[in-house]
Design a protein around this motif. Structure first.
Motif, PDB file in Angstrom:
ATOM      1  N   ASP A   1       4.061 -11.725 113.717  1.00  0.00           N
ATOM      2  CA  ASP A   1       3.169 -10.687 113.206  1.00  0.00           C
ATOM      3  C   ASP A   1       2.031 -10.373 114.166  1.00  0.00           C
ATOM      4  O   ASP A   1       1.713  -9.197 114.406  1.00  0.00           O
ATOM      5  CB  ASP A   1       2.591 -11.102 111.845  1.00  0.00           C
ATOM      6  N   ASP A   2       1.394 -11.407 114.720  1.00  0.00           N
ATOM      7  CA  ASP A   2       0.255 -11.152 115.608  1.00  0.00           C
ATOM      8  C   ASP A   2       0.700 -10.473 116.904  1.00  0.00           C
ATOM      9  O   ASP A   2      -0.009  -9.603 117.440  1.00  0.00           O
ATOM     10  CB  ASP A   2      -0.514 -12.446 115.902  1.00  0.00           C
ATOM     11  N   GLU A   3       1.889 -10.815 117.381  1.00  0.00           N
ATOM     12  CA  GLU A   3       2.413 -10.165 118.584  1.00  0.00           C
ATOM     13  C   GLU A   3       2.729  -8.699 118.312  1.00  0.00           C
ATOM     14  O   GLU A   3       2.441  -7.829 119.151  1.00  0.00           O
ATOM     15  CB  GLU A   3       3.673 -10.890 119.061  1.00  0.00           C
ATOM     16  N   ARG A   4       3.300  -8.420 117.149  1.00  0.00           N
ATOM     17  CA  ARG A   4       3.616  -7.035 116.805  1.00  0.00           C
ATOM     18  C   ARG A   4       2.337  -6.215 116.640  1.00  0.00           C
ATOM     19  O   ARG A   4       2.270  -5.066 117.087  1.00  0.00           O
ATOM     20  CB  ARG A   4       4.435  -6.983 115.513  1.00  0.00           C
ATOM     21  N   THR A   5       1.330  -6.793 115.982  1.00  0.00           N
ATOM     22  CA  THR A   5       0.065  -6.087 115.792  1.00  0.00           C
ATOM     23  C   THR A   5      -0.549  -5.709 117.136  1.00  0.00           C
ATOM     24  O   THR A   5      -0.989  -4.566 117.343  1.00  0.00           O
ATOM     25  CB  THR A   5      -0.921  -6.940 114.990  1.00  0.00           C
ATOM     26  N   GLU A   6      -0.589  -6.660 118.063  1.00  0.00           N
ATOM     27  CA  GLU A   6      -1.164  -6.395 119.388  1.00  0.00           C
ATOM     28  C   GLU A   6      -0.370  -5.330 120.130  1.00  0.00           C
ATOM     29  O   GLU A   6      -0.935  -4.391 120.708  1.00  0.00           O
ATOM     30  CB  GLU A   6      -1.199  -7.688 120.203  1.00  0.00           C
TER      31      GLU A   6
END
Length: 270
Positions: free
Chosen positions: A152-157
Motif C-alpha cells: 500500500d505505501d509503495e502504491r501511494t508513493e
C-alpha cells in the motif's frame, strides 16, 4: 482476514467523457489504461487508496469472451447488457490464497486467484491478482478481491508521483460509502457480514430514499444496504436493474449536493 475497500467499478460508455464530467464536478480523474486481453479500458479517480474505476469497452467480443468466467466483473457487465451505472465493488487483501480457502470452507464457489495486468499510458505495466467468489442464487453480486503486487505505501508513493493521486478541486474529498439496493436487507447483511468479517451497525430508515438501511463498517469506505419501503430510487433500481450498487457518498467538500452521473447517484456532504 482484514479487507479494505479497494475500488468501485462504474461502467460508462466513454471513460474519456467521464474524466471531463468528473472535472466539472470538482473531482480529479485521470486516464488509466487498457486491459488488452479483456477488451476494457478505464479512467481512475482516487480518494486515498480507495478509487472509482470508470470502465468502458474497446472490444465487445473480448469482453463477452472473458465474461464466461463465473462471478467476474465482466460477467456482471454483460448480464446487465452494458448498461451504464455502478457495477461491482472490489476489496483489497494481502493474502488471496488464504482468502480462497476460507471462502471455500464457507461454501462459496471460488475462482482464482488469477494474475492480471494493464499497460499505463506511459507504457509501464501494473500487475495484480484477482479472486472471484459467489453462489448461483445469491444477490447482489459479492465483491471481488484484489491483491496488488506492490504494498500500500509503495502504491501511494508511486501514484502520487504520477499525479494519479492528487487533490480534488472540490476540497479534501473522502469516499465514505457505497450503497446497494437489495430485496432482503437482513439476509444480505447477515451473509456479507459473515463472509467478509465486517461489523454491522443498527438498522435505520432513510426517508429521502424511502428505504430501510444498514451499514457494514469497512476501512476505505463503508457498505450500506437499502431495502425499499415504498417508491423511490432504491425500488426503481431493483425494478430496472436488479440488486446492485446505486449510490456513492463523499465527505469533505464543504457542501451538501446530490446529482446523477452515468446512471449513478453521487452525494456530497460537508
Amino acid at each position: 482476514m482484514t479487507f479494505k475497500l479497494d475500488h468501485i467499478v462504474h461502467f460508462v460508455k466513454s471513460p474519456e467523457d467521464a474524466i471531463i464530467s468528473y472535472q466539472e464536478k470538482g473531482l480529479h480523474a485521470v486516464e488509466g489504461g487498457r486491459h488488452e486481453s479483456l477488451g476494457t479500458y478505464n479512467a481512475l479517480s482516487y480518494f486515498g487508496l480507495s478509487y472509482i474505476e470508470l470502465i468502458g469497452v474497446f472490444d465487445q467480443a473480448l469482453v463477452e469472451r472473458s465474461a464466461e468466467a463465473p462471478y467476474s466483473l465482466r460477467e456482471s457487465i454483460v448480464k446487465r447488457q452494458f448498461a451504464e451505472g455502478l457495477a461491482r465493488v472490489a476489496l483489497r487483501s494481502t493474502d488471496l490464497e488464504a482468502d480462497a480457502k476460507r471462502f471455500r470452507d464457507l461454501g462459496l464457489d471460488v475462482y482464482g486467484p488469477s494474475p492480471l495486468s494493464r499497460t499505463r499510458p506511459d507504457g509501464s505495466v501494473v500487475s495484480w491478482k484477482l479472486l472471484f467468489v459467489g453462489k448461483p442464487d445469491e444477490q447482489p453480486d459479492l465483491p471481488f478481491f484484489i491483491q496488488w503486487d506492490e504494498a500500500d505505501d509503495e502504491r501511494t508513493e508511486d501514484l502520487s508521483k504520477r499525479g494519479v493521486i492528487a487533490p480534488h478541486p472540490a476540497g479534501n474529498v473522502e469516499l465514505t460509502s457505497v450503497a446497494f439496493a437489495v430485496k432482503d436487507l437482513e439476509s444480505v447483511v447477515e451473509r456479507w457480514s459473515a463472509y467478509l468479517g465486517l461489523e454491522a451497525e443498527e438498522a435505520f430508515v432513510d426517508t429521502h430514499l424511502n428505504a430501510k438501511g444498514q451499514r457494514l463498517k469497512l476501512e476505505g469506505g463503508d457498505l450500506i444496504f437499502y431495502r425499499p419501503i415504498g417508491d423511490g430510487i432504491v425500488a426503481a433500481t431493483i425494478n430496472e436493474h436488479g440488486e446492485k450498487p446505486f449510490s456513492l457518498e463523499f465527505s469533505g467538500t464543504g457542501q451538501e449536493i446530490e446529482f446523477s452521473l452515468y446512471d449513478a447517484t453521487y452525494k456530497f456532504t460537508k
